[in-house]
Design a protein around this motif. Structure first.
Motif, mmCIF file in Angstrom:
data_model
loop_
_atom_site.group_PDB
_atom_site.id
_atom_site.type_symbol
_atom_site.label_atom_id
_atom_site.label_comp_id
_atom_site.label_asym_id
_atom_site.label_seq_id
_atom_site.Cartn_x
_atom_site.Cartn_y
_atom_site.Cartn_z
ATOM 1 N N MET A 1 0.843 -1.190 0.000
ATOM 2 C CA MET A 1 0.000 0.000 0.000
ATOM 3 C C MET A 1 0.886 1.249 0.000
ATOM 4 S SD MET A 1 -2.996 0.803 2.688
ATOM 5 C CE MET A 1 -4.413 1.568 2.008
ATOM 6 N N VAL A 2 0.499 2.248 -0.782
ATOM 7 C CA VAL A 2 1.291 3.465 -0.930
ATOM 8 C C VAL A 2 1.427 4.212 0.397
ATOM 9 C CG1 VAL A 2 1.423 5.687 -2.095
ATOM 10 C CG2 VAL A 2 0.677 3.686 -3.352
ATOM 11 N N ALA A 3 0.374 4.278 1.198
ATOM 12 C CA ALA A 3 0.427 5.005 2.464
ATOM 13 C C ALA A 3 1.488 4.445 3.395
ATOM 14 C CB ALA A 3 -0.936 4.979 3.150
ATOM 15 N N ASP A 4 1.824 3.167 3.261
ATOM 16 C CA ASP A 4 2.859 2.565 4.101
ATOM 17 C C ASP A 4 4.239 3.132 3.787
ATOM 18 O OD1 ASP A 4 0.950 0.991 5.341
ATOM 19 O OD2 ASP A 4 1.281 -0.716 4.000
ATOM 20 N N LEU A 5 4.422 3.694 2.607
ATOM 21 C CA LEU A 5 5.697 4.277 2.208
ATOM 22 C C LEU A 5 5.857 5.715 2.689
ATOM 23 C CD1 LEU A 5 5.816 3.012 -1.483
ATOM 24 C CD2 LEU A 5 6.945 2.002 0.512
ATOM 25 N N ILE A 6 4.775 6.301 3.163
ATOM 26 C CA ILE A 6 4.786 7.693 3.603
ATOM 27 C C ILE A 6 4.778 7.711 5.137
ATOM 28 C CG2 ILE A 6 3.601 9.912 3.462
ATOM 29 C CD1 ILE A 6 2.333 8.824 0.844
ATOM 30 N N CYS A 8 4.611 9.845 7.586
ATOM 31 C CA CYS A 8 3.648 10.622 8.378
ATOM 32 C C CYS A 8 2.239 10.034 8.295
ATOM 33 C CB CYS A 8 3.649 12.088 7.961
ATOM 34 S SG CYS A 8 3.198 12.375 6.242
ATOM 35 N N ARG A 9 2.023 9.108 7.387
ATOM 36 C CA ARG A 9 0.725 8.442 7.285
ATOM 37 C C ARG A 9 0.735 7.085 7.974
ATOM 38 N NH1 ARG A 9 -1.630 10.309 1.789
ATOM 39 N NH2 ARG A 9 -1.691 12.528 2.247
ATOM 40 N N SER A 10 1.920 6.504 8.160
ATOM 41 C CA SER A 10 1.993 5.176 8.759
ATOM 42 C C SER A 10 2.520 5.197 10.194
ATOM 43 C CB SER A 10 2.852 4.247 7.892
ATOM 44 O OG SER A 10 4.155 4.770 7.742
ATOM 45 N N ASN A 11 2.837 6.378 10.726
ATOM 46 C CA ASN A 11 3.261 6.550 12.116
ATOM 47 C C ASN A 11 2.318 7.541 12.791
ATOM 48 O OD1 ASN A 11 6.084 5.196 12.501
ATOM 49 N ND2 ASN A 11 6.166 6.147 10.478
ATOM 50 N N ASP A 12 2.503 7.735 14.082
ATOM 51 C CA ASP A 12 1.681 8.681 14.834
ATOM 52 C C ASP A 12 1.887 10.097 14.280
ATOM 53 O OD1 ASP A 12 0.315 10.220 16.678
ATOM 54 O OD2 ASP A 12 1.574 9.657 18.379
ATOM 55 N N PRO A 13 0.862 10.733 13.730
ATOM 56 C CA PRO A 13 1.018 12.074 13.155
ATOM 57 C C PRO A 13 1.499 13.117 14.163
ATOM 58 C CG PRO A 13 -1.229 11.244 12.808
ATOM 59 C CD PRO A 13 -0.489 10.228 13.606
ATOM 60 N N GLU A 14 1.231 12.899 15.438
ATOM 61 C CA GLU A 14 1.660 13.851 16.474
ATOM 62 C C GLU A 14 3.181 13.975 16.539
ATOM 63 O OE1 GLU A 14 -0.320 15.881 18.322
ATOM 64 O OE2 GLU A 14 -1.934 15.118 17.056
ATOM 65 N N LEU A 15 3.879 12.950 16.064
ATOM 66 C CA LEU A 15 5.343 12.962 16.080
ATOM 67 C C LEU A 15 5.888 14.152 15.292
ATOM 68 C CD1 LEU A 15 7.795 11.305 17.051
ATOM 69 C CD2 LEU A 15 7.672 10.060 14.894
ATOM 70 N N GLU A 25 13.610 14.937 16.129
ATOM 71 C CA GLU A 25 14.695 14.318 15.359
ATOM 72 C C GLU A 25 14.252 12.995 14.750
ATOM 73 O OE1 GLU A 25 17.543 15.721 14.446
ATOM 74 O OE2 GLU A 25 16.850 17.512 15.478
ATOM 75 N N ARG A 26 13.421 12.253 15.456
ATOM 76 C CA ARG A 26 12.897 10.993 14.907
ATOM 77 C C ARG A 26 12.016 11.262 13.688
ATOM 78 N NH1 ARG A 26 8.426 7.220 16.837
ATOM 79 N NH2 ARG A 26 8.797 5.400 15.544
ATOM 80 N N ALA A 27 11.175 12.278 13.779
ATOM 81 C CA ALA A 27 10.320 12.641 12.644
ATOM 82 C C ALA A 27 11.173 13.048 11.445
ATOM 83 C CB ALA A 27 9.363 13.774 13.030
ATOM 84 N N LYS A 28 12.211 13.844 11.694
ATOM 85 C CA LYS A 28 13.093 14.256 10.607
ATOM 86 C C LYS A 28 13.756 13.045 9.955
ATOM 87 C CE LYS A 28 15.913 17.657 11.427
ATOM 88 N NZ LYS A 28 16.821 18.594 12.117
ATOM 89 N N ALA A 29 14.189 12.089 10.757
ATOM 90 C CA ALA A 29 14.826 10.883 10.225
ATOM 91 C C ALA A 29 13.840 10.065 9.400
ATOM 92 C CB ALA A 29 15.394 10.040 11.371
ATOM 93 N N LEU A 30 12.611 9.944 9.867
ATOM 94 C CA LEU A 30 11.593 9.216 9.116
ATOM 95 C C LEU A 30 11.302 9.908 7.786
ATOM 96 C CD1 LEU A 30 9.191 8.228 12.021
ATOM 97 C CD2 LEU A 30 10.510 6.652 10.579
ATOM 98 N N CYS A 31 11.327 11.219 7.769
ATOM 99 C CA CYS A 31 11.110 11.955 6.521
ATOM 100 C C CYS A 31 12.168 11.602 5.488
ATOM 101 C CB CYS A 31 11.139 13.463 6.768
ATOM 102 S SG CYS A 31 9.671 14.136 7.545
ATOM 103 N N GLY A 32 13.356 11.290 5.944
ATOM 104 C CA GLY A 32 14.440 10.962 5.034
ATOM 105 C C GLY A 32 14.167 9.731 4.189
ATOM 106 N N THR A 33 13.219 8.893 4.619
ATOM 107 C CA THR A 33 12.874 7.688 3.866
ATOM 108 C C THR A 33 11.658 7.897 2.970
ATOM 109 O OG1 THR A 33 11.367 6.798 5.554
ATOM 110 C CG2 THR A 33 13.717 6.280 5.788
ATOM 111 N N CYS A 34 11.076 9.081 2.993
ATOM 112 C CA CYS A 34 9.825 9.341 2.280
ATOM 113 C C CYS A 34 10.069 9.708 0.822
ATOM 114 C CB CYS A 34 9.066 10.469 2.969
ATOM 115 S SG CYS A 34 7.461 10.806 2.224
ATOM 116 N N PRO A 35 9.321 9.096 -0.087
ATOM 117 C CA PRO A 35 9.474 9.437 -1.505
ATOM 118 C C PRO A 35 8.893 10.814 -1.865
ATOM 119 C CG PRO A 35 7.706 7.845 -1.232
ATOM 120 C CD PRO A 35 8.359 8.012 0.117
ATOM 121 N N LEU A 36 8.146 11.419 -0.960
ATOM 122 C CA LEU A 36 7.508 12.719 -1.234
ATOM 123 C C LEU A 36 8.213 13.884 -0.544
ATOM 124 C CD1 LEU A 36 3.793 11.596 -0.787
ATOM 125 C CD2 LEU A 36 5.149 11.687 -2.885
#
Length: 80
Positions: A1-6, A8-15, A25-36
Motif C-alpha cells: 500500500m502506498v500510504a505505508d511508504l509515507i 507521516c501516514r503510517s506513524n503517529d502524526p503527532e510525532l 529528530e525521529r520525525a526528521k529521520a523518518l522523513c528521510g525515507t519518504c518518496p515525497l
C-alpha cells in the motif's frame, strides 16, 4: 500500500508536531525515507507552515530553523 511508504501516514502524526527534541529528530529521520520529501518541503515553504516537521525540516513561525528549541528555555537574544 502506498500510504505505508509515507512515514507521516503510517506513524503517529503527532510525532511531526512534537515538543521533545528527540521526537522531532525521529520525525526528521523518518522523513528521510519518504518518496515525497521534496514536494512536502516545497509545499510547506510555499504555505509558510507555522510549525512542525515538513519535508525533513523543522518549521517555527513559518520559516525553516536548524533545530527546535525546547519549551521553557530562555531566548537566545537579550532583547527578549
Amino acid at each position: 500500500m502506498v500510504a505505508d511508504l509515507i512515514p507521516c501516514r503510517s506513524n503517529d502524526p503527532e510525532l511531526w508536531f512534537a515538543e521533545r527534541q528527540a521526537d522531532v529528530e525521529r520525525a526528521k529521520a523518518l522523513c528521510g525515507t519518504c518518496p515525497l520529501i521534496d514536494g512536502c518541503l516545497a509545499g510547506a515553504v510555499e504555505r509558510a507552515e507555522p510549525w512542525g516537521v515538513w519535508g525533513g525540516q523543522v518549521f517555527v513561525g513559518g520559516v525553516v530553523v536548524p533545530t527546535k528549541r525546547g519549551r521553557g528555555r530562555p531566548r537566545k537574544d537579550a532583547a527578549a
